[in-house]
Enzyme design. Sequence first.
Site, PDB file in Angstrom:
ATOM      1  CB  SER A 110      34.410  55.958  66.905  1.00 29.75           C
ATOM      2  OG  SER A 110      34.317  57.744  66.922  1.00 29.75           O
ATOM      3  CB  ALA A 111      29.445  58.125  64.237  1.00 28.64           C
ATOM      4  CG  HIS A 112      35.005  61.735  65.191  1.00 25.41           C
ATOM      5  ND1 HIS A 112      36.258  61.829  64.614  1.00 25.41           N
ATOM      6  CD2 HIS A 112      34.640  60.448  66.350  1.00 25.41           C
ATOM      7  CE1 HIS A 112      36.790  61.458  65.759  1.00 25.41           C
ATOM      8  NE2 HIS A 112      36.027  60.481  66.377  1.00 25.41           N
ATOM      9  N   GLY A 126      33.692  56.252  70.382  1.00 24.85           N
ATOM     10  CA  GLY A 126      35.338  54.916  70.764  1.00 24.85           C
ATOM     11  C   GLY A 126      35.659  55.426  72.322  1.00 24.85           C
ATOM     12  CB  THR A 127      37.006  57.287  73.446  1.00 23.58           C
ATOM     13  OG1 THR A 127      38.277  57.758  73.181  1.00 23.58           O
ATOM     14  CG2 THR A 127      37.809  57.992  75.812  1.00 23.58           C
ATOM     15  CB  CYS A 163      45.383  60.556  71.356  1.00 19.55           C
ATOM     16  SG  CYS A 163      43.676  59.675  70.840  1.00 19.55           S
TER      17      CYS A 163
HETATM   18  C1  LIG Z   1      41.710  52.695  67.276  1.00 22.34           C
HETATM   19  C2  LIG Z   1      40.977  53.668  67.990  1.00 22.34           C
HETATM   20  N1  LIG Z   1      39.983  53.349  68.711  1.00 22.34           N
HETATM   21  C3  LIG Z   1      40.096  54.515  69.379  1.00 22.34           C
HETATM   22  C4  LIG Z   1      39.848  55.815  68.856  1.00 22.34           C
HETATM   23  C5  LIG Z   1      38.764  56.640  69.796  1.00 22.34           C
HETATM   24  O1  LIG Z   1      38.157  57.207  68.841  1.00 22.34           O
HETATM   25  P1  LIG Z   1      36.569  58.598  69.498  1.00 22.34           P
HETATM   26  O2  LIG Z   1      37.379  59.949  68.776  1.00 22.34           O
HETATM   27  O3  LIG Z   1      35.214  58.629  68.809  1.00 22.34           O
HETATM   28  O4  LIG Z   1      36.945  58.385  70.773  1.00 22.34           O
HETATM   29  C6  LIG Z   1      40.349  56.488  68.181  1.00 22.34           C
HETATM   30  C7  LIG Z   1      40.446  57.540  67.536  1.00 22.34           C
HETATM   31  O5  LIG Z   1      41.356  58.227  66.686  1.00 22.34           O
HETATM   32  C8  LIG Z   1      41.394  55.432  67.179  1.00 22.34           C
HETATM   33  O6  LIG Z   1      41.861  55.798  66.540  1.00 22.34           O
END
Ligand SMILES: Cc1ncc(COP(=O)(O)O)c(C=O)c1O
Length: 398
Positions: A216-218, A90-91, A348
């Site tokens: 994001s897959a996880h 996702g990031t 986070c």
């Molecule tokens: C709404 C949202 N966006 C983005 C992310 C980031 O995803 P990733 O952990 O795959 O980088 C998260 C992860 O907690 C999320 O909850």
Amino acid sequence: MIQLNQGFELSLKQMHRPLSELIYLDASATSPPAPEVLQVMSISYQKAWGNPSSLHSPGIKAAESLERSRQVIAKALGAVPNQVVFCSGGTESIHLALFGTAIFLPPGRLVISDVEHPIVNAVAHKLSQKGWTIQRWPVNSEGKVQLTYLDEILSPPTRLVSIVWGQGEVGTIQPVEKIGQACHERGIIFHTDAVQVLGHKTINWSKLPIDLLSFSAHKLHGPRGIGGFLRRSIIPCQPQFSGGGQESGLRSGTESVALAVGFASALDLMVNRLERNGEVDPLELWRNRLMAKLLLIQGIKLTGHPYLRLPYHISLLVKNSRGNPINGNRIVQILGNKGIAVSSGTACNSGTSRGSQVLQSMGYDEEDSLAGLRLTLGPWHAKDSFSELIQSIYNLTV
Ligand SMILES: Cc1ncc(COP(=O)(O)O)c(C=O)c1O
């Protein structure tokens, strides 16, 4: 004992409890890969280990697997395969989709909501250094963006809008279709962060007024290390680093075929589950039951929207019977020692002593913003596994 940051302690035994013994209520942070996912990934590592760019048979086999995974994901989301871009999660996806697109546009105004994931704030900060102005879309006390500001906020020079679809900390679902429609009427590019939504809601990308959609897959029982975004081909995007030019030149680096296969399998499972249940996430029923019981406890208040919320998500403000907020990190620790895994906000932000920015944007004061608790369910729970949780939370409040 293992000493983690902030004095947070877990015994080795608790850390290594199997999921069946642990009450894992932190699906929004991550979810355990489904057994089917692990199985197809293992086969892929054994049989499709080649480099998908190679022209010999192991390479061709890997490329076929990769493209089949792309097809499955595209079909599940109502997209076509060349609209699916894979990256690490996702990031990276949000960074590439937003920053990579903005860099093609003349600097203007980027609109983001007050309750975005930190990555969106980080991209906004980076763009502000490149001449963009950043407009924050205020939210109400339920965490929903206030549409009364729509005309003002989307007026020129707004060129790009990014709104989280399902907010990770308080679960509120944003009216992305309305916002996307309004953006398109004004020639504005619209990105949504669908990381918490994917697999829990039917998405038909071909009918949505969304130009870029990150995932994001996880978060949906897939593997960690893969995610991506959907992109309409007319939306420009610049890669963030160069190299072999994989993913149509947008994301260089040898693709991880096994991760793509695992992601496709996880999404397929989730979408089938939704279909079998009349497009409703079956977790919603359990979530509603648990939420109703928790809200009977004096001192517990729901944060976020009462019904426009992620179907597996409960977010609470916890106070004791004298009305004093109880620190969310303390609750996480106490429940953790009982084998109940929850979180005090987003993964986070946990471990920090600052109050939740999201709760503060919704109008909570600093003291209350430290008392947030998030419970996010997954299909792994046994039907009657919540009585200990409810009793433990009750005990904390009296
Ligand atoms: C709404 C949202 N966006 C983005 C992310 C980031 O995803 P990733 O952990 O795959 O980088 C998260 C992860 O907690 C999320 O909850």
